[in-house]
Scaffold this active site. Structure first.
Site, mmCIF file in Angstrom:
data_model
loop_
_atom_site.group_PDB
_atom_site.id
_atom_site.type_symbol
_atom_site.label_atom_id
_atom_site.label_comp_id
_atom_site.label_asym_id
_atom_site.label_seq_id
_atom_site.Cartn_x
_atom_site.Cartn_y
_atom_site.Cartn_z
ATOM 1 N N LYS A 46 0.812 -1.218 0.000
ATOM 2 C CA LYS A 46 0.000 0.000 0.000
ATOM 3 C C LYS A 46 0.846 1.270 0.000
ATOM 4 C CE LYS A 46 -3.502 -0.486 -0.513
ATOM 5 N NZ LYS A 46 -4.114 -0.815 -1.824
ATOM 6 N N ARG A 64 5.124 5.606 1.851
ATOM 7 C CA ARG A 64 4.227 6.736 2.097
ATOM 8 C C ARG A 64 4.276 7.084 3.576
ATOM 9 N NH1 ARG A 64 -1.441 4.544 0.200
ATOM 10 N NH2 ARG A 64 -2.135 6.649 0.744
ATOM 11 N N GLY A 106 2.291 2.219 -3.041
ATOM 12 C CA GLY A 106 2.229 2.717 -4.410
ATOM 13 C C GLY A 106 3.034 1.875 -5.376
#
EC number: 2.8.2.-
Length: 319
Positions: A76, A159, A78
């Site tokens: 998660k 992230r 990217g």
């Protein structure tokens, strides 16, 4: 006369035997800390492994080969967007699906020949790329990739850890919803007895510095490029130019390859007149989380983030 010649001979022999053997000078060390002999060894070893595992050559000159670059994570973060954008480059041949070779025992036991057979057909000048987000957080993967090829180039996209957790929860939530299974509200998985729930797997995946320490045991930082997943979403071109540079690719990806889709709310791709966006499962809205809980998460990750930034010598605009 004969006696003096013999004496000279014996003296020469004595001096020769008593002379200590010459010691070769230490190999020159480059800035990355690896010796030139080590670099040469890595290249020869990688070439040898490729030769042992290459499949038959296709009539058009392509063949399946082990990846020279692997997107190792994070889940998660990217990874799908990164490999899709990287595929815009003509020098890249990307595997379509996640192979899970190094983290799934039943796959790993099949050997490198099987791994190579899962790769796309590529030309000799192309770089083969595979991505499996679970690699980053698996403790056994770094050593396994190193033993395959110590010269492997690694791409890690990250992230803000709190955003990654919320995205992780959202994916599990929709999966359970589609299968008509029960699910827990996000507050109950994030908080336990009033504190951050350390047993929540998604939280541990966001402790980047712990996993990074394991990778740095085997690969120098010069072999690992960290992509800013938040910036890849907001402004993909600068991040992809950095990836091109890291992989020593020619400058091919440009602004015309991206366009902002107002309906979806993120950038889509354009290549040779063809336009495509990521799957509808990407970019889903995160659940609403109470401000006090978000504040707890931000405070919790402050120190782990600082340790991670120190490890890689960079900082990111995270909470």
């Amino acid at each position: 006369m004969r006696t003096s010649v013999m004496a000279a001979f014996l003296l020469g022999l004595f001096l020769f035997v008593s002379q200590p053997p010459s010691v070769p000078s230490r190999p020159t060390v480059n800035e990355a800390g690896a010796s030139s002999k080590t670099v040469d060894y890595e290249q020869r070893r990688a070439s040898s492994i490729q030769n042992q595992t290459q499949t038959a050559v296709h009539p058009n000159g392509t063949r399946q080969q082990l990846p020279q670059t692997i997107i190792i994570g994070v889940r998660k973060g990217g990874t799908r967007a990164l490999i899709e954008m990287l595929s815009l480059h003509p020098g890249i041949a990307a595997a379509e699906s996640e192979v899970h070779f190094f983290d799934w025992e039943d796959h790993f036991e099949k050997g490198l020949q099987w791994y190579a057979s899962q790769m796309p057909f590529s030309y000799p000048h192309q770089i083969t790329v595979e991505k499996t987000p679970a690699y980053f957080t698996s403790s056994k993967v770094p050593e396994r990739i190193y033993k395959m090829n110590p010269a492997t180039r690694l791409l890690l996209i990250l992230r803000d850890p709190t955003e990654r957790i919320l995205s992780d929860y959202t994916q599990v939530f929709y999966n359970r919803l589609q299968k008509h299974k029960l699910y827990q509200p996000i507050e109950t998985v994030l908080i336990k007895n009033g504190d951050i729930n350390m047993d929540y797997k998604a939280l541990n995946r966001s402790l980047y510095y712990i996993h990074m320490q394991n990778w740095l045991k085997y690969f120098p930082l010069s072999h690992i490029h960290v992509v800013d997943g938040n910036m890849l979403i907001k402004d993909p071109l600068p991040e992809m130019k950095r990836v091109e540079k890291f992989l020593n690719l020619s400058a091919e990806i440009n602004a015309s390859n991206f366009y902002f889709n107002k309906t979806k709310g993120f950038y889509c791709l354009r290549n040779h007149g063809r336009e495509r966006c990521l799957h509808e499962s990407k970019g889903r809205a995160h659940p609403q989380v109470a401000s006090p809980i978000l504040a707890k998460l931000y405070q919790f990750f402050h120190e782990p983030n600082r340790k991670f930034f120190q490890l890689i010598g960079r900082t990111f605009d995270w909470h």
